[in-house]
Design a protein around this motif. Sequence first.
Motif, PDB file in Angstrom:
ATOM      1  N   SER A 180      -1.722   7.196  -5.570  1.00 24.97           N
ATOM      2  CA  SER A 180      -1.355   5.833  -5.195  1.00 24.97           C
ATOM      3  C   SER A 180      -0.202   5.351  -6.060  1.00 24.97           C
ATOM      4  N   GLY A 196      -9.411   3.068  -2.944  1.00 25.33           N
ATOM      5  CA  GLY A 196      -9.800   1.711  -2.568  1.00 25.33           C
ATOM      6  C   GLY A 196     -10.302   0.876  -3.725  1.00 25.33           C
ATOM      7  N   SER A 251       0.714   0.080  -5.705  1.00 30.15           N
ATOM      8  CA  SER A 251      -0.104  -0.567  -4.683  1.00 30.15           C
ATOM      9  C   SER A 251      -0.734  -1.826  -5.281  1.00 30.15           C
ATOM     10  N   ARG A 252      -0.712  -2.918  -4.507  1.00 28.60           N
ATOM     11  CA  ARG A 252      -1.174  -4.202  -5.045  1.00 28.60           C
ATOM     12  C   ARG A 252      -1.457  -5.168  -3.904  1.00 28.60           C
ATOM     13  N   TRP A 253      -2.117  -6.236  -4.223  1.00 24.78           N
ATOM     14  CA  TRP A 253      -2.251  -7.347  -3.284  1.00 24.78           C
ATOM     15  C   TRP A 253      -2.229  -8.631  -4.088  1.00 24.78           C
ATOM     16  N   ILE A 261      -4.195  -2.043  -6.885  1.00 24.48           N
ATOM     17  CA  ILE A 261      -5.092  -1.295  -5.994  1.00 24.48           C
ATOM     18  C   ILE A 261      -4.844   0.193  -6.185  1.00 24.48           C
ATOM     19  N   LYS A 282       4.636  -2.542   3.131  1.00 26.85           N
ATOM     20  CA  LYS A 282       4.548  -3.868   2.529  1.00 26.85           C
ATOM     21  C   LYS A 282       4.067  -4.863   3.571  1.00 26.85           C
ATOM     22  N   ALA A 293      -4.838   2.970  -3.991  1.00 27.75           N
ATOM     23  CA  ALA A 293      -4.916   3.168  -2.546  1.00 27.75           C
ATOM     24  C   ALA A 293      -5.603   4.473  -2.172  1.00 27.75           C
ATOM     25  N   VAL A 335       0.873  -1.174   0.000  1.00 24.37           N
ATOM     26  CA  VAL A 335       0.000   0.000   0.000  1.00 24.37           C
ATOM     27  C   VAL A 335       0.907   1.220   0.000  1.00 24.37           C
ATOM     28  N   ASP A 336       0.862   1.982  -1.079  1.00 27.02           N
ATOM     29  CA  ASP A 336       1.711   3.153  -1.274  1.00 27.02           C
ATOM     30  C   ASP A 336       0.797   4.331  -1.582  1.00 27.02           C
ATOM     31  N   VAL A 337       0.823   5.337  -0.725  1.00 25.13           N
ATOM     32  CA  VAL A 337      -0.045   6.499  -0.923  1.00 25.13           C
ATOM     33  C   VAL A 337       0.731   7.762  -0.579  1.00 25.13           C
TER      34      VAL A 337
END
Length: 362
Positions: free
Chosen positions: A55, A90, A61-63, A85, A361, A87, A29-31
């Motif tokens: 983001s 959402g 940003s990823r999952w 993602i 991370k 971020a 998650v990078d914001v």
Amino acid sequence: MRHFCALTALLIASGACPAQSGISLYGIVDVGVRSSNGLGASNAPAADRSSAVSSGVDETSRWGLRGREALDAGWAALLRLEGGINADTGATAKSDRLFDRLAWAGLATPYGTLAAGRQTNLLSDALISVDPLGKRDASFNPNVNIAGLSNTAFGTHAFGRQYGPSGYNDNFYRLDNTVKYTVTSGPWQARAAWSAGEVAGDNSAGAAHGVALAYQCQDWTVSGASMQFRSRDDLPLDAWTLGAALRIDGWQLKANAARNKADTGAGKSVTQRVLSAGVSRNLAAGLLLTTALYSVRREATGLPDDGFDRAFLYLEKSLSPRTTAYAEADYTSWRGDAAGLTGSRANDRHGSGVTLGLMHKF
């Protein structure tokens, strides 16, 4: 709702029997807060100043889910599912796909790794170790967008069609229906890939294929790839990339050259070239400075040449093994008519931005 149900099922499966399945959940998650002049919220040329919560300015940003199950005689079954993602909102990065980044299964063997499904193209793989930014700021990084073919749609020189089975016009960074074989022997790593176009009656239409080769030792790396993509009406896109990285007394230097040419119609083509170089160094424990310069030139039949030059500076501070705070600055100078118009008003011929962000991370 469809995405939510699929996600719930996968998370239940990953948590129910981790020992048996070997499935793990991971992500980034990078914001950040970004202010820019001459660039819009999506970093397109603009006529005014803008500010945004963005983001993925450091890393996307990823999952995802990563799986490995040991088999007999050194073999293992593998799987990878990964989605982008946004971020700041959402939302998923691609509204039509839950796993837009990766979706493949494969086998690791003593003779190499074979994987099948949605995967990055070989140009992207070759750039990992030699891109001056280390593929930071993927949505704005010219090696990702132009050398790796993730966004060729800006300005008047857009390709305007899909090459290879990516699922999108002007974005061929990841390809559906791909079989990729990777083998490593000492410092050498070789890859070959083929992507089925799945066009009835024509095995070449909509398909892609290529090879990549890298040599990596402790202090230096050379990495390159060559690919050909075909549109569904069998027009070719040929692309290559070649770069090197070198470590000297705490400094890391990277440089890369890339070129691609797409036939876009009868007697029409678009050619793109990217030259890049950069240097990074640890200034103190956990404090990394990275600078990079990219030069992009484009030619298209019947249109004036255009392009841009873009410089980046990153300062990253590790707060923990999983958390990094960063400051980013960039400057773009557009060439030809690449800056374009907003309505009837000419966009600024120069764009700049600064970002303060946090990346975690898991």
